[in-house]
Scaffold this motif. Structure first.
Motif, short mmCIF file in Angstrom:
data_model
loop_
_atom_site.label_atom_id
_atom_site.label_comp_id
_atom_site.label_asym_id
_atom_site.label_seq_id
_atom_site.Cartn_x
_atom_site.Cartn_y
_atom_site.Cartn_z
N THR A 24 0.84 -1.19 0.00
CA THR A 24 0.00 0.00 0.00
C THR A 24 0.88 1.24 0.00
OG1 THR A 24 -0.11 0.01 2.40
CG2 THR A 24 -1.87 -1.15 1.24
N THR A 25 0.40 2.26 -0.67
CA THR A 25 1.13 3.52 -0.68
C THR A 25 0.58 4.41 0.42
OG1 THR A 25 -0.39 4.45 -2.30
CG2 THR A 25 1.59 3.39 -3.15
N TYR A 26 1.44 5.32 0.87
CA TYR A 26 1.01 6.23 1.91
C TYR A 26 1.39 7.64 1.52
CZ TYR A 26 -0.31 7.98 6.34
OH TYR A 26 -0.99 8.65 7.31
N PRO B 138 -2.80 7.19 1.77
CA PRO B 138 -3.74 6.53 0.87
C PRO B 138 -4.58 7.55 0.11
CG PRO B 138 -4.60 6.50 3.10
CD PRO B 138 -3.21 7.07 3.17
N SER B 139 -5.09 7.14 -1.03
CA SER B 139 -5.99 8.02 -1.77
C SER B 139 -7.25 8.23 -0.93
CB SER B 139 -6.36 7.38 -3.11
OG SER B 139 -7.21 6.27 -2.89
N ARG C 221 -9.45 5.17 -1.12
CA ARG C 221 -8.94 4.02 -0.36
C ARG C 221 -9.16 4.23 1.14
NH1 ARG C 221 -6.58 -0.64 -0.76
NH2 ARG C 221 -4.61 -1.15 0.21
N ILE D 186 -4.48 0.93 7.25
CA ILE D 186 -4.63 2.23 6.58
C ILE D 186 -5.14 3.27 7.56
CG2 ILE D 186 -6.02 3.48 4.87
CD1 ILE D 186 -5.85 0.89 3.14
#
Length: 157
Positions: free
Chosen positions: A2-4, A6-7, A10, A35
């Protein structure tokens, strides 16, 4: 992976997952808790807590773990039984605590917890939750309200 951060979509999906789990008494997906926990940690960082105080149940416990890991601070578990609150350990006098739960639907335990911690000379600097807090206003030591931090706001209040 997961990217941080988050969109927004998300994050909203993760918050919805925690809302669903809270509503049906189930356990939230760990990715959603991760998240939300990371987002809450970032929103708590300006409050500079020394300890996170979280309730002793599955989702609150996992959320507390994620927030504590991200902030590199210890946790204190709150046990509720027969209308009484107790702590897994007492924080050090002078500590700054953030009270954390997936949801705080009733302000009475918050006030009781704040008094319990005040007996140990611990200041509550924030009330944090994944879901909106309907009536979180606790009085801080300087008379100003304790900060409210949720994942559903754009910035800490």
């Amino acid at each position: 992976m997961t990217t941080y951060p988050p969109s927004p979509d998300r994050l909203a999906a993760a918050v919805d997952e925690l809302r669903r789990a809270a509503a049906d008494g189930g356990v939230a997906d760990t990715a959603a808790v991760e998240i939300v926990g990371r987002m809450l940690a970032e929103r708590l960082r300006p409050q500079n807590p020394d300890v996170i105080v979280g309730r002793d149940n599955i989702d609150d416990g996992v959320l507390t773990h994620v927030v504590c890991r991200e902030l590199n601070i210890p946790a204190v578990r709150v046990y509720e039984g027969s209308g009484l609150l107790s702590l897994s350990r007492h924080p050090t006098a002078g500590s700054r605590a953030a009270l954390l739960a997936v949801a705080w639907s009733d302000p009475a335990p918050l006030r009781t917890l704040q008094r319990l911690l005040a007996n140990d000379q611990v200041t509550v600097v924030a009330v944090a939750a994944a879901l909106p807090i309907p009536e979180p206003a606790l009085a801080g030591p300087d008379g100003n309200p304790v900060a409210t931090v949720t994942t559903t706001t754009d910035a800490p209040q």
